[in-house]
Every structure is written in C-alpha cells, then in structure tokens.
Scaffold this active site. Structure first.
Site, mmCIF file in Angstrom:
data_model
loop_
_atom_site.group_PDB
_atom_site.id
_atom_site.type_symbol
_atom_site.label_atom_id
_atom_site.label_comp_id
_atom_site.label_asym_id
_atom_site.label_seq_id
_atom_site.Cartn_x
_atom_site.Cartn_y
_atom_site.Cartn_z
ATOM 1 C CD GLU A 18 -0.556 -1.232 12.143
ATOM 2 O OE1 GLU A 18 0.663 -1.396 11.998
ATOM 3 O OE2 GLU A 18 -1.024 -0.214 12.691
ATOM 4 C CG HIS B 49 -3.970 2.034 12.826
ATOM 5 N ND1 HIS B 49 -2.615 2.100 12.622
ATOM 6 C CD2 HIS B 49 -4.434 3.279 12.593
ATOM 7 C CE1 HIS B 49 -2.274 3.332 12.287
ATOM 8 N NE2 HIS B 49 -3.365 4.064 12.255
HETATM 9 N N1 3HC Z 1 -11.563 6.942 -3.339
HETATM 10 C C1 3HC Z 1 -11.532 6.421 -4.561
HETATM 11 N N2 3HC Z 1 -10.525 6.592 -5.420
HETATM 12 C C2 3HC Z 1 -9.478 7.343 -4.993
HETATM 13 C C3 3HC Z 1 -9.421 7.924 -3.719
HETATM 14 C C4 3HC Z 1 -10.539 7.695 -2.870
HETATM 15 N N3 3HC Z 1 -10.597 8.195 -1.645
HETATM 16 N N4 3HC Z 1 -8.259 8.606 -3.595
HETATM 17 C C5 3HC Z 1 -7.608 8.469 -4.752
HETATM 18 N N5 3HC Z 1 -8.333 7.711 -5.596
HETATM 19 C C6 3HC Z 1 -7.997 7.293 -6.943
HETATM 20 C C7 3HC Z 1 -7.618 8.492 -7.810
HETATM 21 O O1 3HC Z 1 -8.772 9.086 -8.349
HETATM 22 C C8 3HC Z 1 -6.774 7.853 -8.861
HETATM 23 O O2 3HC Z 1 -7.626 7.277 -9.825
HETATM 24 P P1 3HC Z 1 -7.179 7.194 -11.371
HETATM 25 O O3 3HC Z 1 -5.993 6.298 -11.376
HETATM 26 O O4 3HC Z 1 -8.379 6.624 -12.025
HETATM 27 O O5 3HC Z 1 -6.882 8.611 -11.739
HETATM 28 C C9 3HC Z 1 -6.059 6.726 -8.116
HETATM 29 O O6 3HC Z 1 -6.823 6.494 -6.921
HETATM 30 C C10 3HC Z 1 -4.665 7.071 -7.764
HETATM 31 O O7 3HC Z 1 -4.661 8.296 -7.053
HETATM 32 P P2 3HC Z 1 -3.872 9.585 -7.550
HETATM 33 O O8 3HC Z 1 -3.850 9.700 -9.034
HETATM 34 O O9 3HC Z 1 -4.399 10.715 -6.744
HETATM 35 O O10 3HC Z 1 -2.372 9.483 -7.104
HETATM 36 P P3 3HC Z 1 -1.437 8.275 -6.747
HETATM 37 O O11 3HC Z 1 -1.310 7.328 -7.864
HETATM 38 O O12 3HC Z 1 -0.207 8.940 -6.198
HETATM 39 O O13 3HC Z 1 -2.114 7.500 -5.531
HETATM 40 C C11 3HC Z 1 -2.091 7.341 -3.161
HETATM 41 C C12 3HC Z 1 -2.466 8.175 -4.348
HETATM 42 C C13 3HC Z 1 -2.810 5.994 -3.211
HETATM 43 C C14 3HC Z 1 -2.523 8.108 -1.936
HETATM 44 C C15 3HC Z 1 -0.544 7.058 -3.207
HETATM 45 O O14 3HC Z 1 0.155 8.254 -3.409
HETATM 46 C C16 3HC Z 1 -0.036 6.417 -1.950
HETATM 47 O O15 3HC Z 1 -0.112 5.216 -1.778
HETATM 48 N N6 3HC Z 1 0.557 7.258 -1.053
HETATM 49 C C17 3HC Z 1 1.043 6.797 0.253
HETATM 50 C C18 3HC Z 1 -0.089 6.813 1.226
HETATM 51 C C19 3HC Z 1 0.298 6.243 2.555
HETATM 52 O O16 3HC Z 1 1.460 5.912 2.837
HETATM 53 N N7 3HC Z 1 -0.687 6.153 3.436
HETATM 54 C C20 3HC Z 1 -0.480 5.729 4.793
HETATM 55 C C21 3HC Z 1 -0.376 6.940 5.635
HETATM 56 S S1 3HC Z 1 -0.049 6.560 7.302
HETATM 57 C C22 3HC Z 1 -1.546 6.334 7.992
HETATM 58 O O17 3HC Z 1 -2.573 6.461 7.384
HETATM 59 C C23 3HC Z 1 -1.530 5.984 9.439
HETATM 60 C C24 3HC Z 1 -2.011 7.097 10.291
HETATM 61 O O18 3HC Z 1 -2.295 6.566 11.556
HETATM 62 C C25 3HC Z 1 -1.015 8.224 10.442
#
Ligand code: 3HC
Length: 297
Positions: free
Chosen positions: A160, A148
């Site tokens: 996971e 996961h």
């Molecule tokens: N590939 C490459 N780079 C990426 C990317 C991707 N897919 N997505 C974002 N980035 C990069 C951005 O371009 C950015 O780069 P920069 O610093 O050079 O500008 C950097 O990563 C940071 O992204 P953002 O500027 O868009 O914004 P944040 O600093 O807020 O980071 C995030 C975004 C990492 C998503 C952060 O907000 C985060 O950690 N959020 C919580 C996500 C979370 O909890 N996920 C788990 C969800 S639950 C799950 O998945 C389980 C399921 O079963 C439900």
C-alpha cells in the site's frame, strides 16, 4: 527519480523482508538495527529465505543450481548491515520498519531529517498510525509516504502506497515505482486508519475473537470455516497469531484512542489477556494456538 540505494531501519519481522525484496530487485540496501544481536538475527533470516527461494527456483526449473546460487550470493552481497544511521546519508529511499510506537517513529524521522541527503524519500511501514504525523516530524513532509508491506514480505504481493495531503506527486510516483520494482502490486491509499487492508482485516480478526469469547464456535472451526468456506489461506485466529497478538492489540489501542466510538475497533478481552500472559502468537511460540517456528504445532 530513480531509487538505486535503499535504507531500511529495523531488521525485524517486516524490515528483514523489505531489505530482502529490495536486494533481490538489484538495489543496494543498508539495513540498520539498534543492536548487533537484532541485526544478526535479521540478516540470518534473510539468508535462510534467499536460500529457500533459490532452492525453489531450481526445483521449478526456473534456474540451474549454479545460476540460483550466483543469484542468491549477489542478492546477499548487495545488503550491508549497520548499527550507524549515518550510513543512510546517501540512500535514495529510507524505509522505517521499527517498533509500532508513534513517538519512537517520530523521533527517528526527526533524526533522519537531519542526516539524509536532500533528495531522499522517507517512508514508514506503519500499519496503523497517521503518516502525516511522521511526515511533519521529519521536516520534509512533501518527500514522505507510507509504504505498507505485508507479512511475509517475501511472499505477499501487495504494497500500500500512502500519500498524505503534503506528499509531492513525483515522490508518490517514485514510491509506487519502487513497489513495482520489488515485485509488488502497489495500491494507492489515503492516510486513513489502517489504509485499505487493515481497515478491513483487523475488524474481521476482532469479530472472530468475539465469536470465540461468546463460544459461538471453537477456534479451529472458526478458522476452518473461513479457510474452506472462503478459500482464505489461513483462518482469522491463526492469522491473528501469525501477525502477532501484541501487534494486533497495539493497532487497536491506537485506533480506540483516536476513534473511541467506532465499534469495529472494540478490543476483545481475550486478546488483552493473551498479551498480558506473554502469549504473543507465532513469535513467542504460543497465542491462541501453539507454534513451532512458522508453523502451527
Ligand atoms: N521466504 C521464502 N520462502 C518462504 C517464506 C519466506 N519468508 N515463508 C514461507 N516460505 C515458503 C515456504 O517454505 C513454502 O515453500 P514450499 O512450498 O517450497 O514448501 C511456501 O513458501 C509456502 O509456505 P508454507 O508451506 O509455510 O505454508 P502456506 O502454503 O500456508 O503459505 C503463507 C504460507 C504464504 C504465509 C500463507 O499461509 C498465507 O498467505 N497466509 C496469509 C498471510 C497474510 O494474510 N498476511 C497478511 C497479514 S496482515 C499484515 O501483514 C499487515 C500488518 O500490518 C498487520
């Protein structure tokens, strides 16, 4: 048991990320989708993400532009898109990341059981279904685990690794090693509802929506509270939009069916309503908030 060639079925939100991290780790990857349009979209996302990471490596002085571009090209070169599941026959590991529908997943694994090589390991990226049911459907329950990943797979550092009572020790160890090889911190979980993260995270998201329904605070304030009070990167309502309201609802519906008396799994009415209106969160451009691509508008 070394994993050199990986198959990923489903190249959507989660699948494309799993394809990418495996290719970045030097493995050959077959990405299988049902339709050309979905495959093109998934591969397009991978290309964009790989290029973004390459540009970041240059910016941080971790690689020259030439090295980063060569690296990105090599990663993309290890990925082979396909519409034919028969192309998975010689994969060492096949990860399923298709729609969160248990019957559809079971049917897929029954088919994979008939075509994968005898030593292959099967894994499901399910976020909430019992892994054992898919394991039994594959006809090879001892070679089956849950893997996961978290969204966005490229950035979130956890995987996971779920073992059922039938998973072989060496299969579990190989799956765990795969998680490490693709740069993740693997944690071992039993085959319980939501494993570790979603068992904690989804009830937390539910509580935040119930607060919103009661009018205890606005969505912005609930989110700000958790961001600034607890240091979470996103507040719970933004996160629910980010994960997908349909995904969150379908996780809860599956749990309610199995555990009707568990109050932590109660489905908030506002969640049902948004999904009925087609407001699915980030993926549809609107949920509890409006979205432009990956960012809140
Ligand atoms: N590939 C490459 N780079 C990426 C990317 C991707 N897919 N997505 C974002 N980035 C990069 C951005 O371009 C950015 O780069 P920069 O610093 O050079 O500008 C950097 O990563 C940071 O992204 P953002 O500027 O868009 O914004 P944040 O600093 O807020 O980071 C995030 C975004 C990492 C998503 C952060 O907000 C985060 O950690 N959020 C919580 C996500 C979370 O909890 N996920 C788990 C969800 S639950 C799950 O998945 C389980 C399921 O079963 C439900």
């Amino acid at each position: 048991m070394e994993i050199k060639k990986v198959g990923v079925v489903g190249c959507g939100l989660m699948g494309h990320g799993i394809v990418q991290v495996a290719a970045q780790a030097g493995m050959d990857v077959v990405a299988v989708e049902a339709e050309q349009g979905f495959l093109d979209k998934g591969l397009g996302r991978i290309e964009k993400s790989v290029k973004k990471l390459a540009a970041k490596a240059v910016e941080k002085g971790k690689a020259t532009e030439e090295q980063a571009n060569a690296n990105a090209a090599a990663t993309l070169g290890r990925i082979h898109g396909s519409l034919d599941k028969a192309d998975l026959a010689d994969c060492d590991l096949i990860v399923e990341a298709i729609v969160e529908d248990l019957d559809v997943k079971k049917a897929l694994f029954a088919e994979l059981g008939g075509l994968a090589k005898p030593g292959a390991i099967f894994a499901s990226n399910t976020s909430s279904f019992p892994v054992i049911e898919m394991a039994e459907a594959s006809g090879r329950p001892e070679r089956f685990v849950g893997l996961h990943f978290f969204n966005p797979v490229q950035l979130m550092r956890l995987v996971e690794v779920v073992r059922t009572e039938k998973t072989d020790d060496e299969v579990f160890a190989a799956a765990r090693a795969f998680g490490e090889a693709v740069g993740k911190k693997p944690v071992a979980c039993k085959d319980t509802p939501g494993f570790v993260v979603n068992r904690l995270l989804v009830p937390y998201m539910v509580q935040s929506l119930q607060m919103l329904e009661r009018g205890d605070a606005t969505a912005d304030d609930i989110d700000a509270a958790m961001q600034f009070g607890c240091g979470y990167p996103m507040g719970p309502i933004t996160l629910t939009d980010y994960v997908g309201l349909d995904t969150t609802l379908s996780i809860l519906e599956g749990w309610v069916e199995r555990y009707p008396n568990e109050p932590a799994f109660a489905i908030p009415e506002c969640l049902r309503q948004k999904v009925a209106e087609g407001k699915l969160g980030r993926k549809s451009g609107e949920g509890f908030y409006k979205w432009e691509g990956d960012k809140r508008a």
